[in-house]
Design a protein around this motif. Structure first.
Motif, PDB file in Angstrom:
ATOM      1  N   LEU A  99      -3.161   5.853   7.300  1.00 30.59           N
ATOM      2  CA  LEU A  99      -3.687   4.499   7.114  1.00 30.59           C
ATOM      3  C   LEU A  99      -4.789   4.548   6.065  1.00 30.59           C
ATOM      4  N   LEU A 100      -4.582   3.855   4.956  1.00 32.91           N
ATOM      5  CA  LEU A 100      -5.573   3.764   3.884  1.00 32.91           C
ATOM      6  C   LEU A 100      -6.217   2.386   3.953  1.00 32.91           C
ATOM      7  N   ALA A 101      -7.494   2.341   4.261  1.00 31.84           N
ATOM      8  CA  ALA A 101      -8.210   1.080   4.402  1.00 31.84           C
ATOM      9  C   ALA A 101      -9.315   0.994   3.364  1.00 31.84           C
ATOM     10  N   GLY A 102      -9.708  -0.240   3.044  1.00 28.00           N
ATOM     11  CA  GLY A 102     -10.784  -0.428   2.081  1.00 28.00           C
ATOM     12  C   GLY A 102     -10.672  -1.782   1.426  1.00 28.00           C
ATOM     13  N   PRO A 103     -11.735  -2.226   0.765  1.00 27.96           N
ATOM     14  CA  PRO A 103     -11.715  -3.544   0.119  1.00 27.96           C
ATOM     15  C   PRO A 103     -10.770  -3.574  -1.079  1.00 27.96           C
ATOM     16  N   THR A 104     -10.581  -4.760  -1.605  1.00 28.37           N
ATOM     17  CA  THR A 104      -9.670  -4.962  -2.733  1.00 28.37           C
ATOM     18  C   THR A 104     -10.088  -4.126  -3.939  1.00 28.37           C
ATOM     19  N   GLY A 105      -9.112  -3.479  -4.558  1.00 27.10           N
ATOM     20  CA  GLY A 105      -9.329  -2.822  -5.835  1.00 27.10           C
ATOM     21  C   GLY A 105      -9.861  -1.408  -5.794  1.00 27.10           C
ATOM     22  N   VAL A 106      -9.992  -0.793  -4.608  1.00 28.64           N
ATOM     23  CA  VAL A 106     -10.558   0.557  -4.549  1.00 28.64           C
ATOM     24  C   VAL A 106      -9.501   1.647  -4.766  1.00 28.64           C
ATOM     25  N   GLY A 107      -8.222   1.258  -4.878  1.00 34.02           N
ATOM     26  CA  GLY A 107      -7.188   2.247  -5.197  1.00 34.02           C
ATOM     27  C   GLY A 107      -6.318   2.659  -4.024  1.00 34.02           C
ATOM     28  N   LYS A 108      -6.131   1.765  -3.064  1.00 36.00           N
ATOM     29  CA  LYS A 108      -5.315   2.116  -1.897  1.00 36.00           C
ATOM     30  C   LYS A 108      -3.844   2.317  -2.266  1.00 36.00           C
ATOM     31  N   THR A 109      -3.284   1.384  -3.014  1.00 37.16           N
ATOM     32  CA  THR A 109      -1.882   1.514  -3.424  1.00 37.16           C
ATOM     33  C   THR A 109      -1.708   2.702  -4.359  1.00 37.16           C
ATOM     34  N   PHE A 110      -2.656   2.888  -5.271  1.00 42.75           N
ATOM     35  CA  PHE A 110      -2.637   4.037  -6.171  1.00 42.75           C
ATOM     36  C   PHE A 110      -2.618   5.341  -5.364  1.00 42.75           C
ATOM     37  N   THR A 111      -3.469   5.412  -4.360  1.00 41.89           N
ATOM     38  CA  THR A 111      -3.550   6.622  -3.536  1.00 41.89           C
ATOM     39  C   THR A 111      -2.280   6.817  -2.728  1.00 41.89           C
ATOM     40  N   ALA A 112      -1.690   5.719  -2.233  1.00 43.01           N
ATOM     41  CA  ALA A 112      -0.452   5.821  -1.444  1.00 43.01           C
ATOM     42  C   ALA A 112       0.681   6.388  -2.290  1.00 43.01           C
ATOM     43  N   LEU A 161       8.125   5.769   4.909  1.00 41.92           N
ATOM     44  CA  LEU A 161       7.962   4.358   4.541  1.00 41.92           C
ATOM     45  C   LEU A 161       6.524   4.115   4.118  1.00 41.92           C
ATOM     46  N   MET A 162       6.371   3.358   3.025  1.00 47.18           N
ATOM     47  CA  MET A 162       5.053   2.885   2.615  1.00 47.18           C
ATOM     48  C   MET A 162       5.027   1.379   2.821  1.00 47.18           C
ATOM     49  N   LEU A 163       4.121   0.913   3.704  1.00 45.90           N
ATOM     50  CA  LEU A 163       3.948  -0.523   3.959  1.00 45.90           C
ATOM     51  C   LEU A 163       2.592  -0.926   3.400  1.00 45.90           C
ATOM     52  N   ASP A 164       2.627  -1.639   2.290  1.00 46.45           N
ATOM     53  CA  ASP A 164       1.425  -1.956   1.512  1.00 46.45           C
ATOM     54  C   ASP A 164       0.856  -3.314   1.925  1.00 46.45           C
ATOM     55  N   ASP A 165      -0.459  -3.428   1.882  1.00 45.19           N
ATOM     56  CA  ASP A 165      -1.169  -4.693   2.138  1.00 45.19           C
ATOM     57  C   ASP A 165      -0.901  -5.247   3.532  1.00 45.19           C
ATOM     58  N   LEU A 166      -0.919  -4.398   4.524  1.00 45.13           N
ATOM     59  CA  LEU A 166      -0.734  -4.834   5.898  1.00 45.13           C
ATOM     60  C   LEU A 166      -1.890  -5.742   6.308  1.00 45.13           C
ATOM     61  N   PHE A 195       0.390   3.297   5.519  1.00 44.69           N
ATOM     62  CA  PHE A 195      -0.045   1.903   5.580  1.00 44.69           C
ATOM     63  C   PHE A 195      -1.265   1.739   4.677  1.00 44.69           C
ATOM     64  N   THR A 196      -1.332   0.609   3.985  1.00 45.43           N
ATOM     65  CA  THR A 196      -2.576   0.251   3.306  1.00 45.43           C
ATOM     66  C   THR A 196      -3.008  -1.116   3.815  1.00 45.43           C
ATOM     67  N   THR A 197      -4.313  -1.335   3.899  1.00 45.28           N
ATOM     68  CA  THR A 197      -4.827  -2.617   4.375  1.00 45.28           C
ATOM     69  C   THR A 197      -6.207  -2.897   3.799  1.00 45.28           C
ATOM     70  N   ASN A 198      -6.476  -4.182   3.542  1.00 50.61           N
ATOM     71  CA  ASN A 198      -7.808  -4.615   3.137  1.00 50.61           C
ATOM     72  C   ASN A 198      -8.699  -4.870   4.335  1.00 50.61           C
ATOM     73  N   LEU A 199      -8.099  -4.876   5.522  1.00 50.56           N
ATOM     74  CA  LEU A 199      -8.850  -5.223   6.730  1.00 50.56           C
ATOM     75  C   LEU A 199      -9.822  -4.112   7.099  1.00 50.56           C
ATOM     76  N   VAL A 224     -10.792   5.789   4.820  1.00 54.68           N
ATOM     77  CA  VAL A 224     -11.435   4.581   4.295  1.00 54.68           C
ATOM     78  C   VAL A 224     -11.890   4.860   2.864  1.00 54.68           C
ATOM     79  N   LEU A 225     -11.344   4.098   1.925  1.00 50.24           N
ATOM     80  CA  LEU A 225     -11.691   4.252   0.507  1.00 50.24           C
ATOM     81  C   LEU A 225     -12.803   3.275   0.152  1.00 50.24           C
ATOM     82  N   THR A 226     -13.727   3.737  -0.651  1.00 52.26           N
ATOM     83  CA  THR A 226     -14.852   2.905  -1.063  1.00 52.26           C
ATOM     84  C   THR A 226     -14.980   2.954  -2.581  1.00 52.26           C
ATOM     85  N   GLY A 227     -15.848   2.101  -3.105  1.00 59.03           N
ATOM     86  CA  GLY A 227     -16.097   2.117  -4.537  1.00 59.03           C
ATOM     87  C   GLY A 227     -15.925   0.738  -5.140  1.00 59.03           C
ATOM     88  N   PRO A 228     -16.155   0.646  -6.461  1.00 55.86           N
ATOM     89  CA  PRO A 228     -16.022  -0.651  -7.146  1.00 55.86           C
ATOM     90  C   PRO A 228     -14.556  -1.053  -7.293  1.00 55.86           C
TER      91      PRO A 228
END
Length: 236
Positions: A99-112, A161-166, A195-199, A224-228
């Motif tokens: 589960l990759l979590a973090g705010p928008t734009g920190v690279g969750k899909t990139f990391t997945a 399976l990769m489920l993006d933006d859950l 899984f990736t999520t902005n939540l 949990v990914l952080t950053g700009p």
């Protein structure tokens, strides 16, 4: 009465051997060393699993890498749980989810996608699918003449399976039930899922429901990914 005539013919194996001997003799008369020519022949170019998968990876993520140390640890765990398949290549059977979590734009899909590419680079024989939660719900809405259940089963049963933006799409009782069916199928069978999520982690239960959040808590390694916001930075 005359006895039936027996048909005679040349033995195909003997004919093939005779032809090969004749060809070898002709090459020898011309001073051509067949064995040497075979040794000097260029080896067939091999195509890696990563090269084959590149066409399926969106262009923006074709050079993605699993940069986070916890994600690289997950890749090693999945690789270590693989079983030997045809040709000795390891293939995914069961393993942990991520589960990759973090705010928008920190690279969750990139990391997945980086994690998927890392598995392929490790030589894992990998059947995988990637879809956003919004596309999952759109594809599963009833359509005349379209078997949505078959599409659902293909996603549910795929080895990775990769489920993006859950949790990013608008939720309803129908989307909650569909998400639960998919997560529960893979939870029961220990099928690795990214899984990736902005939540925020604390809001998963409120948005996705108790049943989904509980299974995610047990089946996933959480990172949990952080950053700009990388998208805003690249636009400057």
């Amino acid at each position: 009465m005359h006895s039936p005539r027996q048909r005679t013919g040349r033995d195909p194996q003997l004919a093939s051997s005779a032809l090969q001997l004749r060809m070898d003799r002709i090459l020898a008369e011309r001073g051509i060393d067949l064995a040497l020519r075979q040794e000097q022949a260029e080896p067939a170019e091999t195509v890696s699993a990563l090269d084959l998968a590149q066409a399926r990876i969106p262009l923006r993520f074709q050079h993605a890498e699993a940069e986070h140390p916890d994600v690289r640890t997950w890749v090693r765990r999945v690789t270590g749980s693989c079983r030997q398949g045809p040709g000795g290549m390891p293939g995914i059977a069961t393993g942990p989810s991520l589960l990759l979590a973090g705010p928008t734009g920190v690279g969750k899909t990139f990391t997945a996608y980086g994690a998927i590419r890392a598995l392929l680079a490790d030589g894992v024989r990998l059947q995988w699918q990637a879809i956003t939660a919004a596309d999952l719900y759109a594809d599963q809405r009833p359509k005349l003449g379209h078997d949505t259940e078959r599409d659902f089963n293909a996603l549910a049963r795929t080895p990775l399976l990769m489920l993006d933006d859950l949790g990013a799409a608008k939720t309803s009782e129908w989307t909650e039930e569909l998400t639960y069916r998919l997560v529960n199928y893979r939870y029961d069978r220990l099928l690795p899922t990214i899984f990736t999520t902005n939540l925020p982690i604390g809001e998963l239960r409120q948005v996705l429901g108790d049943r989904v959040a509980s299974r995610l808590a047990q089946m996933t390694d959480r990172v949990v990914l952080t950053g700009p916001d990388r998208r805003r930075q690249s636009a400057v």
